[in-house]
Design an enzyme around this catalytic site. Structure first.
Site, mmCIF file in Angstrom:
data_model
loop_
_atom_site.group_PDB
_atom_site.id
_atom_site.type_symbol
_atom_site.label_atom_id
_atom_site.label_comp_id
_atom_site.label_asym_id
_atom_site.label_seq_id
_atom_site.Cartn_x
_atom_site.Cartn_y
_atom_site.Cartn_z
ATOM 1 N N TYR A 133 0.779 -1.252 -0.122
ATOM 2 C CA TYR A 133 -0.106 0.001 -0.015
ATOM 3 C C TYR A 133 0.795 1.091 -0.003
ATOM 4 C CZ TYR A 133 -5.046 0.014 0.141
ATOM 5 O OH TYR A 133 -6.359 0.042 -0.278
ATOM 6 N N GLU A 151 -0.609 4.809 -0.519
ATOM 7 C CA GLU A 151 -1.230 6.222 -1.002
ATOM 8 C C GLU A 151 -0.310 7.180 -0.635
ATOM 9 O OE1 GLU A 151 -4.347 4.939 1.792
ATOM 10 O OE2 GLU A 151 -5.729 5.109 0.182
ATOM 11 N N ASP A 174 -5.852 12.821 -25.843
ATOM 12 C CA ASP A 174 -6.101 11.434 -25.355
ATOM 13 C C ASP A 174 -5.300 10.729 -26.441
ATOM 14 O OD1 ASP A 174 -6.776 8.867 -24.844
ATOM 15 O OD2 ASP A 174 -8.706 9.371 -24.274
ATOM 16 N N THR A 202 -3.586 5.628 -22.010
ATOM 17 C CA THR A 202 -3.434 4.182 -21.307
ATOM 18 C C THR A 202 -2.246 3.607 -21.658
ATOM 19 O OG1 THR A 202 -4.599 3.330 -23.444
ATOM 20 C CG2 THR A 202 -5.906 3.769 -21.275
ATOM 21 N N LYS A 234 -2.273 -0.355 -24.795
ATOM 22 C CA LYS A 234 -2.503 -0.311 -26.095
ATOM 23 C C LYS A 234 -1.211 -0.712 -26.987
ATOM 24 C CE LYS A 234 -7.063 1.608 -25.595
ATOM 25 N NZ LYS A 234 -7.290 2.610 -24.612
ATOM 26 N N ARG A 259 -2.120 -3.004 -18.088
ATOM 27 C CA ARG A 259 -3.361 -2.092 -18.033
ATOM 28 C C ARG A 259 -3.222 -1.002 -16.914
ATOM 29 N NH1 ARG A 259 -6.517 -4.926 -21.372
ATOM 30 N NH2 ARG A 259 -8.211 -3.224 -21.412
HETATM 31 N N1 DSN Z 1 -11.956 0.416 -24.910
HETATM 32 C C1 DSN Z 1 -10.977 1.064 -25.546
HETATM 33 C C2 DSN Z 1 -10.948 0.903 -27.139
HETATM 34 O O1 DSN Z 1 -11.293 -0.115 -27.468
HETATM 35 O O2 DSN Z 1 -10.518 1.934 -27.730
HETATM 36 C C3 DSN Z 1 -11.206 2.438 -25.128
HETATM 37 O O3 DSN Z 1 -11.459 2.701 -23.850
#
Ligand code: DSN
Length: 441
Positions: free
Chosen positions: A46, A48, A197, A223, A226, A232
């Site tokens: 933990y 925080e 984004d 994120t 990807k 994740r």
């Molecule tokens: N779920 C993602 C996508 O497939 O683009 C976006 O949040």
């Protein structure tokens, strides 16, 4: 492992991933090094707070890890500030609102149906409930030609009329490069924060295969799982331009994440992000990013040559958006998604900019080349995959989405017929053979 139920599911998922070909553009395979640190002892801790300012003891290694992760992100993306604690993309985006807006403030983003994200102000998202969204779409004309699909005059008109506090640029279904400068001109004219984004294209930006928004925007969210190939998670970055507009912006972002929205950071994920950032800073990652785009172009060419209509006339990044209306009729994405799944190609049904059906029964499919490129596939394999897609679409060309009340039975019949189809089984074997030649990490 004693819990055989979970263990069996893990093995089944491993088999599915090994034997199938992943084409969902928001997915990828993290390296085995990234997966290894995810199950490290950091999972038990933990922490925080932020480095050197924690609410718990025993954080000396976590502090060092988080600082290392921050330094790697700052260097890779060329930004003076980063927060690497967001649990994933949606909380990261919500934190940006919390840091920059008051409830009820006007905001702008690309509509979901036009390829934007839920968190860019959709009415069912907290971002559309607590803030006042004015959404922009893509052009409706010439969407199948290679040209910038944003209607800047319309975006400017909306911005001048509604004076948003922040404007989002970035999408989940856009196959071309973004012109961040044009968005910046509009945001600067109305004094809005401009937030990029880059969740989908972060790896391409890191590898130099897509322009970076950093010189033009105030904040960048992404994120990490990807095209960046991490675990994740997510990051929020503030640019030099952002700190010039508001020197407190970094502190505001930190406060929005903790204590504003989240509790303790997932330190094992921080370790995974740090490893992914290390991998993305290697020269081999540049080759990887450029191969993703080459593969996308090759796949796009095969599909277009086979008679399919691609939004943007092709692909300039990792993503392709196909309108199936001319071959399967409106609302037919569901048939393509299901039939392709049965031959081992996983992609998702998706709306297209000139959609005439609905988001649940959209007329298109969305696919991407980051996961296949991570497996080492190149243009030759893209031609094979494109050929399979064309073959499957030809096999299902007699099916049409019926009226609402008949859909359930019709789709059940389609599933029965396709599952019994010998050709589908034969194609599946070919796909599996290719998949097994390119192991997942
Ligand atoms: N779920 C993602 C996508 O497939 O683009 C976006 O949040």
């Amino acid at each position: 492992m004693k819990d055989t139920k979970v263990y069996n599911l893990v093995k089944k998922e491993e088999k599915r991933q090994r034997e199938g070909i992943e084409l969902i553009p928001s997915e990828n395979y993290a390296s085995s090094e990234v997966r290894k640190v995810l199950s490290s002892y950091f999972v038990n801790k933990y922490s925080e707070g932020y480095p050197k300012k924690r609410y718990y003891g025993g954080n000396e290694n976590v502090d060092e890890l988080e600082i290392l992760c921050q330094e790697r992100a700052k260097k890779l993306f060329g930004v003076p500030f980063v927060n690497i604690q967001p649990y994933s993309g949606s909380p990261a985006n919500l934190a940006v609102y919390l840091a920059t807006c008051k409830p009820g403030d006007a905001v702008m983003g690309q509509a979901l149906i036009a390829g934007g994200h839920l968190t860019h102000g959709h009415s069912v998202s907290a971002t559309g409930i607590f803030y006042k969204p004015f959404q922009y779409s893509l052009k409706k004309d010439n969407v199948y030609k290679n040209n910038d699909l944003f209607d800047y005059a319309e975006i400017r008109r909306l911005a001048k009329k509604h004076k948003p506090k922040l404007i989002w640029v970035g999408a989940t279904a856009y196959p071309l490069k973004f012109n961040y400068k044009k968005f910046a001109e509009i945001a600067d004219e109305v004094g809005a924060y401009l937030v990029a984004d880059i969740a989908h294209v972060a790896g391409l930006i890191a590898g130099g295969a897509h322009p970076s928004p950093v010189p033009n925007v105030h904040i960048v969210t992404t994120t990490t799982h990807k095209t960046l190939r991490g675990p994740r998670g997510a990051m929020i970055m503030v640019t030099a331009k952002g700190l010039k507009k508001d020197p407190e912006l970094g502190d505001k972002i930190n406060k929005a994440i903790f204590p504003g929205l989240q509790g303790g950071p997932h330190d094992n994920t921080t370790a995974g992000i740090a490893v992914a950032l290390f991998e993305a800073s290697q020269s081999s990652f540049k080759k990887y990013a450029s191969q993703i785009v080459k593969n996308s172009e090759a796949l796009a060419k095969t599909l277009i040559d086979g008679g399919l209509k691609l939004v943007g006339g092709g692909s300039e990044n990792h993503l392709l958006l196909v309108n199936l209306t001319n071959v399967l009729g409106a609302g037919s994405g569901v048939f393509a998604q299901k039939a392709l799944d049965w031959v081992g190609l996983t992609l998702n049904k998706n709306t297209v900019p000139d959609e005439t059906s609905s988001p649940f029964y959209p007329s298109g499919v969305r696919l991407g080349t980051a996961p296949t490129t991570s497996r080492g596939m190149k243009e030759r394999e893209m031609k094979f995959i494109g050929g399979v897609i064309l073959e499957v679409i030809d096999l299902i060309k007699s099916y049409r989405l019926p009226d609402k009340d008949k859909r359930k039975d019709y789709i059940a019949k389609f599933e029965r017929e396709m599952k019994a189809n010998k050709k589908i089984k034969e194609i599946h074997l070919r796909v599996k053979k290719l998949a097994l030649r390119f192991p997942i990490p």
